[in-house]
Design an enzyme around this catalytic site. Structure first.
Site, mmCIF file in Angstrom:
data_model
loop_
_atom_site.group_PDB
_atom_site.id
_atom_site.type_symbol
_atom_site.label_atom_id
_atom_site.label_comp_id
_atom_site.label_asym_id
_atom_site.label_seq_id
_atom_site.Cartn_x
_atom_site.Cartn_y
_atom_site.Cartn_z
ATOM 1 N N CYS A 164 0.863 -1.177 0.000
ATOM 2 C CA CYS A 164 0.000 0.000 0.000
ATOM 3 C C CYS A 164 0.906 1.236 0.000
ATOM 4 C CB CYS A 164 -0.908 -0.022 1.222
ATOM 5 S SG CYS A 164 -2.130 1.291 1.273
ATOM 6 N N CYS A 199 11.975 -30.499 -0.108
ATOM 7 C CA CYS A 199 12.808 -29.985 0.979
ATOM 8 C C CYS A 199 13.937 -29.130 0.421
ATOM 9 C CB CYS A 199 13.378 -31.147 1.784
ATOM 10 S SG CYS A 199 14.562 -30.634 3.056
#
Length: 343
Positions: A164, A199
């Site tokens: 924002c 992983c």
């Protein structure tokens, strides 16, 4: 009045006084966003621009100075770029550093320009902000230190991020200049690629051995939680994938070849798993940085699909790169430290 009641009132007064400084959410330990620890390893950090307050006042308009140097917020729906949809790149109004592409701008409805991801993470800095009695994450230009706005986790998929930003902190360069920015990045000494293939210990080890790879860092991306911990990612609730960000030299290895190596180190037909590891955090994904990477990755995926190498269709996601949060230090270069990989 009884002594116990007086003590309770006194304690409440102290609590509210502290809340004014830290914020009630912070004192209660609620799930407020934490300051981002974005990956910078292997990336050239931008040179800082420093000016005196007098110099900044002379260089900026009064509104820009109030927002960028004093942290003010412009009125909602009043900024120049709130309802503005031309193609191009948004740069810092103070120093011209590229910040956001128009492709990731969207209407959040709150009255300020909203973006889902930055041009490059290294161009932004993040700070804790307790000014409204709650913890927020302030976003600043990494080059000149200008206040831009804040980042939240209520944005749209796939990043779920909401940058924002105040219009006063931005300048806009039309599409032709945005393309030039992209060419500058492509012509730089190194480029960035981001992958998820199970992983991240094993993925980092395998990609790190590829000739042309300059450096690697493991982390979390593709989710909605700002700066997640490993424990949070493991719950599968943050939406992040265990990922590896690769810095590579395009003169030594092309992005297309790097994508082919990525497909060669895991089973891309498995959904939300690799080997013994199960969960959305172990999904197969390519997080592309820009349209050129998207097109290249799509072409390679089509090659792999048509090769007949796999009986099942690819489960690999192809999504825009979003904020990449560097994992805790004990995860970095895990194989080199312990000689163990997951898959």
């Amino acid at each position: 009045m009884r002594t116990s009641v007086k003590i309770a009132i006194f304690a409440l007064a102290i609590f509210l006084s502290l809340a004014g400084w830290r914020g009630i959410n912070a004192l209660l330990g609620r799930d407020a966003p934490r300051t981002s620890s974005l990956a910078s390893e292997g990336q050239d950090m931008p040179d800082k621009i420093k000016k005196t307050e007098k110099e900044w006042k002379a260089a900026l308009t009064p509104k820009q100075y109030a927002v960028m140097r004093k942290g003010s917020t412009e009125k909602p729906f009043a900024g120049k770029y709130n309802d503005f949809w031309e193609k191009g790149v948004y740069v810092c109004a103070g120093c011209g550093t590229p910040l956001f592409l128009s492709d990731v701008k969207y209407d959040h409805g709150t009255g300020w320009p909203s973006f889902a991801a930055p041009v490059e993470e290294k161009n932004l800095e993040y700070r804790d902000d307790y000014s409204l009695l709650t913890k927020r994450i302030e976003v600043r230009c990494a080059v000149c230190g200008a206040h831009l706005g804040h980042i939240f986790d209520d944005g749209p998929a796939p990043t779920f991020l909401h940058y924002c930003v105040n219009s006063a902190a931005l300048d806009f360069k039309p599409e032709a200049q945005a393309v030039a920015v992209g060419r500058e990045t492509a012509a730089s000494a190194t480029e960035t690629a981001t992958f998820a293939a199970g992983c991240f210990w094993g993925v980092e080890y395998k990609l790190g051995k590829v000739p042309g790879v300059v450096s690697t860092v493991v982390g979390y991306t593709g989710g909605k939680t700002v700066n997640p911990t490993y424990e949070e990612v493991c719950t599968g609730k943050t939406g992040h994938a265990e990922s590896v960000q690769v810095i590579f030299d395009p003169k030594r290895i092309s992005y297309a070849e790097l994508v082919r190596r990525f497909f060669g180190i895991h089973d891309p037909t498995q959904v939300d798993r690799q080997g013994p590891d199960h969960g959305t955090q172990y999904r197969s994904a390519i997080f592309f940085h820009g349209e050129a990477q998207r097109e290249t990755a799509q072409r390679v995926m089509e090659e792999v699909e048509s090769s007949g190498q796999y009986k099942k269709r690819l489960a690999t996601e192809l999504v825009p790169a979003s904020a990449f949060y560097k994992a805790e230090e004990y995860h970095q270069k895990y194989y080199e430290k312990h000689g163990i990989v997951c898959n």
